[in-house]
Design a protein around this motif. Structure first.
Motif, PDB file in Angstrom:
ATOM      1  N   ARG A  21     -22.531 -18.021 -27.133  1.00  0.00           N
ATOM      2  CA  ARG A  21     -23.691 -18.482 -26.369  1.00  0.00           C
ATOM      3  C   ARG A  21     -24.872 -18.666 -27.320  1.00  0.00           C
ATOM      4  O   ARG A  21     -24.734 -18.497 -28.525  1.00  0.00           O
ATOM      5  N   SER A  22     -26.039 -18.971 -26.772  1.00  0.00           N
ATOM      6  CA  SER A  22     -27.213 -19.102 -27.631  1.00  0.00           C
ATOM      7  C   SER A  22     -28.293 -18.126 -27.171  1.00  0.00           C
ATOM      8  O   SER A  22     -28.508 -17.925 -25.979  1.00  0.00           O
ATOM      9  N   VAL A  23     -28.915 -17.507 -28.161  1.00  0.00           N
ATOM     10  CA  VAL A  23     -29.990 -16.560 -27.887  1.00  0.00           C
ATOM     11  C   VAL A  23     -31.045 -16.678 -28.978  1.00  0.00           C
ATOM     12  O   VAL A  23     -30.724 -16.951 -30.136  1.00  0.00           O
ATOM     13  N   LYS A  24     -32.289 -16.542 -28.564  1.00  0.00           N
ATOM     14  CA  LYS A  24     -33.397 -16.604 -29.524  1.00  0.00           C
ATOM     15  C   LYS A  24     -34.132 -15.279 -29.500  1.00  0.00           C
ATOM     16  O   LYS A  24     -34.516 -14.791 -28.438  1.00  0.00           O
ATOM     17  N   PHE A  25     -34.282 -14.675 -30.676  1.00  0.00           N
ATOM     18  CA  PHE A  25     -35.141 -13.510 -30.835  1.00  0.00           C
ATOM     19  C   PHE A  25     -36.498 -14.044 -31.248  1.00  0.00           C
ATOM     20  O   PHE A  25     -36.650 -14.594 -32.339  1.00  0.00           O
ATOM     21  N   ASP A  26     -37.476 -13.908 -30.377  1.00  0.00           N
ATOM     22  CA  ASP A  26     -38.811 -14.442 -30.615  1.00  0.00           C
ATOM     23  C   ASP A  26     -39.741 -13.299 -31.014  1.00  0.00           C
ATOM     24  O   ASP A  26     -40.039 -12.420 -30.209  1.00  0.00           O
ATOM     25  N   CYS A  27     -40.160 -13.315 -32.264  1.00  0.00           N
ATOM     26  CA  CYS A  27     -41.047 -12.270 -32.792  1.00  0.00           C
ATOM     27  C   CYS A  27     -42.474 -12.779 -32.925  1.00  0.00           C
ATOM     28  O   CYS A  27     -43.221 -12.356 -33.815  1.00  0.00           O
ATOM     29  N   GLY A  28     -42.855 -13.706 -32.071  1.00  0.00           N
ATOM     30  CA  GLY A  28     -44.225 -14.223 -32.057  1.00  0.00           C
ATOM     31  C   GLY A  28     -44.588 -14.918 -33.352  1.00  0.00           C
ATOM     32  O   GLY A  28     -43.837 -15.764 -33.848  1.00  0.00           O
ATOM     33  N   ASN A  29     -45.718 -14.550 -33.940  1.00  0.00           N
ATOM     34  CA  ASN A  29     -46.206 -15.189 -35.164  1.00  0.00           C
ATOM     35  C   ASN A  29     -45.316 -14.908 -36.371  1.00  0.00           C
ATOM     36  O   ASN A  29     -45.406 -15.615 -37.378  1.00  0.00           O
ATOM     37  N   ASP A  30     -44.461 -13.876 -36.298  1.00  0.00           N
ATOM     38  CA  ASP A  30     -43.567 -13.561 -37.416  1.00  0.00           C
ATOM     39  C   ASP A  30     -42.392 -14.527 -37.503  1.00  0.00           C
ATOM     40  O   ASP A  30     -41.755 -14.629 -38.543  1.00  0.00           O
ATOM     41  N   ASN A  38     -21.662 -19.483 -33.686  1.00  0.00           N
ATOM     42  CA  ASN A  38     -21.532 -18.877 -35.010  1.00  0.00           C
ATOM     43  C   ASN A  38     -22.666 -19.263 -35.950  1.00  0.00           C
ATOM     44  O   ASN A  38     -22.670 -18.863 -37.109  1.00  0.00           O
ATOM     45  N   THR A  39     -23.615 -20.051 -35.471  1.00  0.00           N
ATOM     46  CA  THR A  39     -24.726 -20.511 -36.294  1.00  0.00           C
ATOM     47  C   THR A  39     -25.941 -19.615 -36.086  1.00  0.00           C
ATOM     48  O   THR A  39     -26.294 -19.302 -34.950  1.00  0.00           O
ATOM     49  N   VAL A  40     -26.562 -19.200 -37.179  1.00  0.00           N
ATOM     50  CA  VAL A  40     -27.776 -18.382 -37.106  1.00  0.00           C
ATOM     51  C   VAL A  40     -28.830 -19.066 -37.974  1.00  0.00           C
ATOM     52  O   VAL A  40     -28.558 -19.431 -39.111  1.00  0.00           O
ATOM     53  N   SER A  41     -30.020 -19.243 -37.413  1.00  0.00           N
ATOM     54  CA  SER A  41     -31.088 -19.886 -38.183  1.00  0.00           C
ATOM     55  C   SER A  41     -32.447 -19.284 -37.815  1.00  0.00           C
ATOM     56  O   SER A  41     -32.564 -18.523 -36.866  1.00  0.00           O
ATOM     57  N   THR A  42     -33.446 -19.680 -38.580  1.00  0.00           N
ATOM     58  CA  THR A  42     -34.823 -19.280 -38.289  1.00  0.00           C
ATOM     59  C   THR A  42     -35.632 -20.474 -37.784  1.00  0.00           C
ATOM     60  O   THR A  42     -36.851 -20.420 -37.741  1.00  0.00           O
ATOM     61  N   GLU A  43     -34.925 -21.532 -37.403  1.00  0.00           N
ATOM     62  CA  GLU A  43     -35.566 -22.718 -36.831  1.00  0.00           C
ATOM     63  C   GLU A  43     -35.676 -22.552 -35.324  1.00  0.00           C
ATOM     64  O   GLU A  43     -34.683 -22.247 -34.654  1.00  0.00           O
ATOM     65  N   ASP A  44     -36.840 -22.749 -34.782  1.00  0.00           N
ATOM     66  CA  ASP A  44     -37.067 -22.590 -33.345  1.00  0.00           C
ATOM     67  C   ASP A  44     -36.304 -23.667 -32.575  1.00  0.00           C
ATOM     68  O   ASP A  44     -36.345 -24.850 -32.930  1.00  0.00           O
ATOM     69  N   SER A  45     -35.600 -23.256 -31.545  1.00  0.00           N
ATOM     70  CA  SER A  45     -34.888 -24.197 -30.674  1.00  0.00           C
ATOM     71  C   SER A  45     -34.668 -23.540 -29.317  1.00  0.00           C
ATOM     72  O   SER A  45     -34.884 -22.335 -29.158  1.00  0.00           O
ATOM     73  N   ASP A  46     -34.229 -24.339 -28.354  1.00  0.00           N
ATOM     74  CA  ASP A  46     -33.940 -23.814 -27.026  1.00  0.00           C
ATOM     75  C   ASP A  46     -32.711 -22.910 -27.078  1.00  0.00           C
ATOM     76  O   ASP A  46     -31.839 -23.090 -27.930  1.00  0.00           O
ATOM     77  N   ALA A  47     -32.643 -21.956 -26.145  1.00  0.00           N
ATOM     78  CA  ALA A  47     -31.508 -21.043 -26.081  1.00  0.00           C
ATOM     79  C   ALA A  47     -31.272 -20.631 -24.635  1.00  0.00           C
ATOM     80  O   ALA A  47     -32.169 -20.735 -23.801  1.00  0.00           O
ATOM     81  N   ASP A  48     -30.052 -20.157 -24.351  1.00  0.00           N
ATOM     82  CA  ASP A  48     -29.709 -19.678 -23.010  1.00  0.00           C
ATOM     83  C   ASP A  48     -30.562 -18.472 -22.623  1.00  0.00           C
ATOM     84  O   ASP A  48     -30.850 -18.244 -21.458  1.00  0.00           O
ATOM     85  N   CYS A  49     -30.934 -17.692 -23.632  1.00  0.00           N
ATOM     86  CA  CYS A  49     -31.667 -16.448 -23.404  1.00  0.00           C
ATOM     87  C   CYS A  49     -32.687 -16.260 -24.529  1.00  0.00           C
ATOM     88  O   CYS A  49     -32.367 -16.495 -25.691  1.00  0.00           O
ATOM     89  N   VAL A  50     -33.894 -15.848 -24.177  1.00  0.00           N
ATOM     90  CA  VAL A  50     -34.936 -15.579 -25.169  1.00  0.00           C
ATOM     91  C   VAL A  50     -35.307 -14.109 -25.066  1.00  0.00           C
ATOM     92  O   VAL A  50     -35.637 -13.617 -23.986  1.00  0.00           O
ATOM     93  N   ILE A  51     -35.214 -13.414 -26.194  1.00  0.00           N
ATOM     94  CA  ILE A  51     -35.587 -12.009 -26.253  1.00  0.00           C
ATOM     95  C   ILE A  51     -36.852 -11.905 -27.101  1.00  0.00           C
ATOM     96  O   ILE A  51     -36.837 -12.235 -28.277  1.00  0.00           O
ATOM     97  N   SER A  52     -37.930 -11.481 -26.468  1.00  0.00           N
ATOM     98  CA  SER A  52     -39.214 -11.352 -27.154  1.00  0.00           C
ATOM     99  C   SER A  52     -39.414  -9.897 -27.559  1.00  0.00           C
ATOM    100  O   SER A  52     -39.281  -8.997 -26.724  1.00  0.00           O
ATOM    101  N   LEU A  53     -39.699  -9.680 -28.841  1.00  0.00           N
ATOM    102  CA  LEU A  53     -39.925  -8.338 -29.370  1.00  0.00           C
ATOM    103  C   LEU A  53     -40.631  -8.441 -30.702  1.00  0.00           C
ATOM    104  O   LEU A  53     -40.753  -9.524 -31.262  1.00  0.00           O
ATOM    105  N   SER A  54     -41.097  -7.312 -31.211  1.00  0.00           N
ATOM    106  CA  SER A  54     -41.766  -7.321 -32.508  1.00  0.00           C
ATOM    107  C   SER A  54     -40.730  -7.426 -33.625  1.00  0.00           C
ATOM    108  O   SER A  54     -39.563  -7.068 -33.442  1.00  0.00           O
TER     109      SER A  54
END
Length: 93
Positions: A21-30, A38-54
Protein backbone atom coordinates in the motif's frame (compact mmCIF):
# COMPACT_ATOMS: atom_id res chain seq x y z
CA UNK A 1 19.49 11.87 11.32
CA UNK A 2 18.14 13.41 8.14
CA UNK A 3 15.03 12.36 6.25
CA UNK A 4 17.15 10.60 3.59
CA UNK A 5 18.80 8.44 6.28
CA UNK A 6 15.40 7.61 7.77
CA UNK A 7 14.11 6.70 4.30
CA UNK A 8 17.07 4.33 3.79
CA UNK A 9 16.31 2.55 7.08
CA UNK A 10 12.66 2.22 6.09
CA UNK A 11 13.64 1.02 2.59
CA UNK A 12 15.61 -1.89 4.06
CA UNK A 13 12.57 -3.00 6.06
CA UNK A 14 10.06 -2.58 3.24
CA UNK A 15 12.06 -4.62 0.71
CA UNK A 16 10.94 -8.06 1.95
CA UNK A 17 7.88 -7.12 3.97
CA UNK A 18 5.17 -7.72 1.37
CA UNK A 19 3.72 -4.27 2.17
CA UNK A 20 1.85 -3.17 -0.97
CA UNK A 21 0.00 0.00 0.00
CA UNK A 22 1.08 3.63 0.18
CA UNK A 23 1.71 5.64 3.31
CA UNK A 24 3.26 9.03 3.95
CA UNK A 25 5.03 9.96 7.16
CA UNK A 26 4.60 13.72 7.32
CA UNK A 27 7.07 15.43 9.65
CA UNK A 28 5.96 18.96 8.78
CA UNK A 29 8.83 21.31 7.93
CA UNK A 30 11.37 18.48 8.40
CA UNK A 31 9.99 16.65 5.34
CA UNK A 32 8.24 13.42 4.41
CA UNK A 33 8.99 9.76 3.89
CA UNK A 34 6.64 8.07 1.42
CA UNK A 35 6.30 4.30 1.14
CA UNK A 36 4.54 3.13 -2.02
CA UNK A 37 4.77 -0.65 -2.17
CA UNK A 38 8.49 -1.43 -2.31
CA UNK A 39 9.43 2.15 -3.19
CA UNK A 40 10.53 4.57 -0.46
CA UNK A 41 11.29 8.22 -1.14
CA UNK A 42 11.43 11.66 0.44
CA UNK A 43 9.40 13.20 -2.39
CA UNK A 44 5.96 14.39 -1.32
CA UNK A 45 3.10 12.56 -3.02
CA UNK A 46 -0.42 11.32 -2.35
CA UNK A 47 -0.85 8.18 -0.24
CA UNK A 48 -3.62 5.90 1.04
CA UNK A 49 -2.72 6.94 4.58
CA UNK A 50 -0.89 9.96 6.02
CA UNK A 51 0.76 9.70 9.42
CA UNK A 52 1.69 13.07 10.90
CA UNK A 53 4.37 13.08 13.61
CA UNK A 54 7.60 14.78 14.59
CA UNK A 55 10.88 13.73 12.99
CA UNK A 56 12.20 12.74 16.43
CA UNK A 57 9.21 10.46 17.02
CA UNK A 58 9.61 8.92 13.56
CA UNK A 59 13.28 8.21 14.30
CA UNK A 60 12.33 6.63 17.64
CA UNK A 61 9.65 4.51 15.99
CA UNK A 62 12.05 3.26 13.29
CA UNK A 63 14.66 2.48 15.97
CA UNK A 64 12.09 0.47 17.93
CA UNK A 65 12.17 2.88 20.88
CA UNK A 66 8.60 4.14 20.35
CA UNK A 67 5.65 1.79 19.94
CA UNK A 68 3.36 3.05 17.15
CA UNK A 69 0.18 2.16 19.06
CA UNK A 70 1.41 3.89 22.21
CA UNK A 71 2.42 6.94 20.14
CA UNK A 72 -1.09 7.09 18.66
CA UNK A 73 -2.71 6.77 22.08
CA UNK A 74 -0.44 9.49 23.50
CA UNK A 75 -1.30 11.84 20.65
CA UNK A 76 2.26 11.83 19.28
CA UNK A 77 1.00 10.81 15.85
CA UNK A 78 -2.14 11.46 13.86
CA UNK A 79 -3.52 9.17 11.15
CA UNK A 80 -5.48 10.52 8.19
CA UNK A 81 -6.92 8.31 5.49
CA UNK A 82 -7.17 4.52 5.51
CA UNK A 83 -6.55 3.36 9.08
CA UNK A 84 -6.16 -0.26 7.91
CA UNK A 85 -3.01 0.78 6.03
CA UNK A 86 -1.57 2.21 9.24
CA UNK A 87 -2.32 -1.09 10.97
CA UNK A 88 -0.49 -3.01 8.22
CA UNK A 89 2.67 -1.02 8.98
CA UNK A 90 3.36 -3.40 11.86
CA UNK A 91 4.86 -5.76 9.28
CA UNK A 92 7.31 -3.01 8.26
CA UNK A 93 8.13 -1.26 11.53
Amino acid sequence: MGMDAIAEKVKARVADSGFDRSVKFDCGNDGVVVIDGNTVSTEDSDADCVISLSKDDLEAMIAGDLDPTAAFMQGKLKVDGDMSVAMQLSQVL
